[in-house]
Design an enzyme around this catalytic site. Structure first.
Site, short mmCIF file in Angstrom:
data_model
loop_
_atom_site.label_atom_id
_atom_site.label_comp_id
_atom_site.label_asym_id
_atom_site.label_seq_id
_atom_site.Cartn_x
_atom_site.Cartn_y
_atom_site.Cartn_z
N LYS A 13 1.06 -1.30 -0.13
CA LYS A 13 0.04 0.46 0.51
C LYS A 13 1.30 0.99 -0.06
O LYS A 13 2.15 1.43 0.99
CB LYS A 13 -0.86 -0.46 0.63
CG LYS A 13 -1.75 1.65 1.31
CD LYS A 13 -2.61 1.79 2.50
CE LYS A 13 -3.15 2.39 2.97
NZ LYS A 13 -3.35 3.16 3.64
N GLY A 35 -7.58 9.75 9.40
CA GLY A 35 -8.33 9.70 11.05
C GLY A 35 -9.01 11.05 11.06
O GLY A 35 -9.38 10.97 12.75
N ASN A 37 -9.53 2.04 9.27
CA ASN A 37 -8.60 1.90 10.89
C ASN A 37 -8.50 2.97 12.05
O ASN A 37 -9.99 2.19 12.83
CB ASN A 37 -6.96 2.10 10.40
CG ASN A 37 -5.77 1.32 11.33
OD1 ASN A 37 -5.04 1.85 11.52
ND2 ASN A 37 -6.70 1.55 13.01
N THR A 38 -8.66 3.94 12.31
CA THR A 38 -9.41 4.67 12.98
C THR A 38 -10.88 4.71 13.68
O THR A 38 -11.09 4.33 15.46
CB THR A 38 -9.04 6.06 13.26
OG1 THR A 38 -7.39 6.29 12.49
CG2 THR A 38 -8.72 6.88 14.41
#
Length: 255
Positions: free
Chosen positions: A94, A155, A204-205
């Site tokens: 990635k 995020g 993710n976050t």
């Protein structure tokens, strides 16, 4: 879904950073039912992680997608990709080349440069990019077979700031897997991305920082599935006026 010749059953990709404990990370991955997790080389080699962290990930029987998070130049990203290939034993990468320290917006010039060199070396590149069509074309020309446009800054949890751009990308690249990467904050955001025709969501976050990461991972998995089914079901078009569901003809007239 096929990516670089590999069949993927889950359309949810999950990151592995910022979880409150290794157990919560493991339980969240299992709850998400994802096939692919992303791992930062810097996370893997940071103090307190090392081989123990890597061993825990291997036990989960999921495919590892290492990333070049934190790299701010093409050369730094290329070097990190080489190290990741040796550590994780995969040609998947990635690719992140950050160009702005506040928004973490990709440096698309460095991104294309790094993608071209890595693709030429046999890497299978997953580029974290903007939702710009021209940049997408250049990444495809550089050898990428998948595009990962952002929904919002990393995020931020802002969701999809420019859904029209994602819709345009879907129309412009009908045969290229599109994975929305960054900005997803809630299950409704993930479902919306899938309803637009995107092939997968990477987050993710939103899970790691939720009050209950495991429950949120499960919710995100369900949202991705629902959004995909909604897209395939061909939703009704929006209308400017009401349309009655009951026919007006044949209704009895009362004197």
């Amino acid at each position: 879904m096929q990516i670089y010749g590999t069949e993927i059953s889950s359309r949810l990709f999950l990151g592995t950073a910022q979880y409150p404990s290794p157990k919560v990370l493991k339980d969240s991955i299992m709850a998400s039912r994802c096939d692919i997790i992303t791992v930062s080389l810097r996370r893997e080699t940071s103090a307190g992680s090392g081989s123990g962290f890597w061993d825990r990930l291997r036990d989960l029987n999921v495919k590892i997608l290492p990333n070049t998070a934190g790299c701010h130049s093409a050369r730094e990203a290329i070097t990190t990709a080489h190290m990741a290939r040796e550590i994780f034993g995969t040609t998947w990468i990635k690719l992140e080349v950050i160009g702005h320290s506040d928004t973490l917006q990709p440096d698309v010039f460095g991104l294309v440069e790094a993608a071209r060199e890595l693709s030429g070396e046999g890497f299978q590149v997953f580029p974290y990019t903007t939702d710009d069509l021209v940049v997408g074309e250049k990444l495809i020309a550089a050898g990428c077979e998948v595009l990962m446009p952002w929904g919002a800054p990393i995020g931020s949890g802002q969701g999809l700031r420019n859904p029209d751009a994602l819709r345009s990308m879907r129309a412009h690249f009908p045969d290229v897997p599109l994975i929305v990467d960054a900005g997803i904050g809630r299950p409704s955001d993930a479902a919306r991305a899938m309803e637009l025709g995107c092939d997968a969501v990477l987050l993710n976050t939103a899970v790691a920082k939720a009050g209950d990461p495991v429950m949120m991972a499960q919710a995100m998995a369900q949202a991705v599935e629902a959004g995909r089914q909604g897209y395939l079901a061909d939703p009704m078009p929006k209308r400017d006026m009401a349309v009655p569901s009951t026919p007006v003809f044949g209704i009895a007239e009362l004197a």
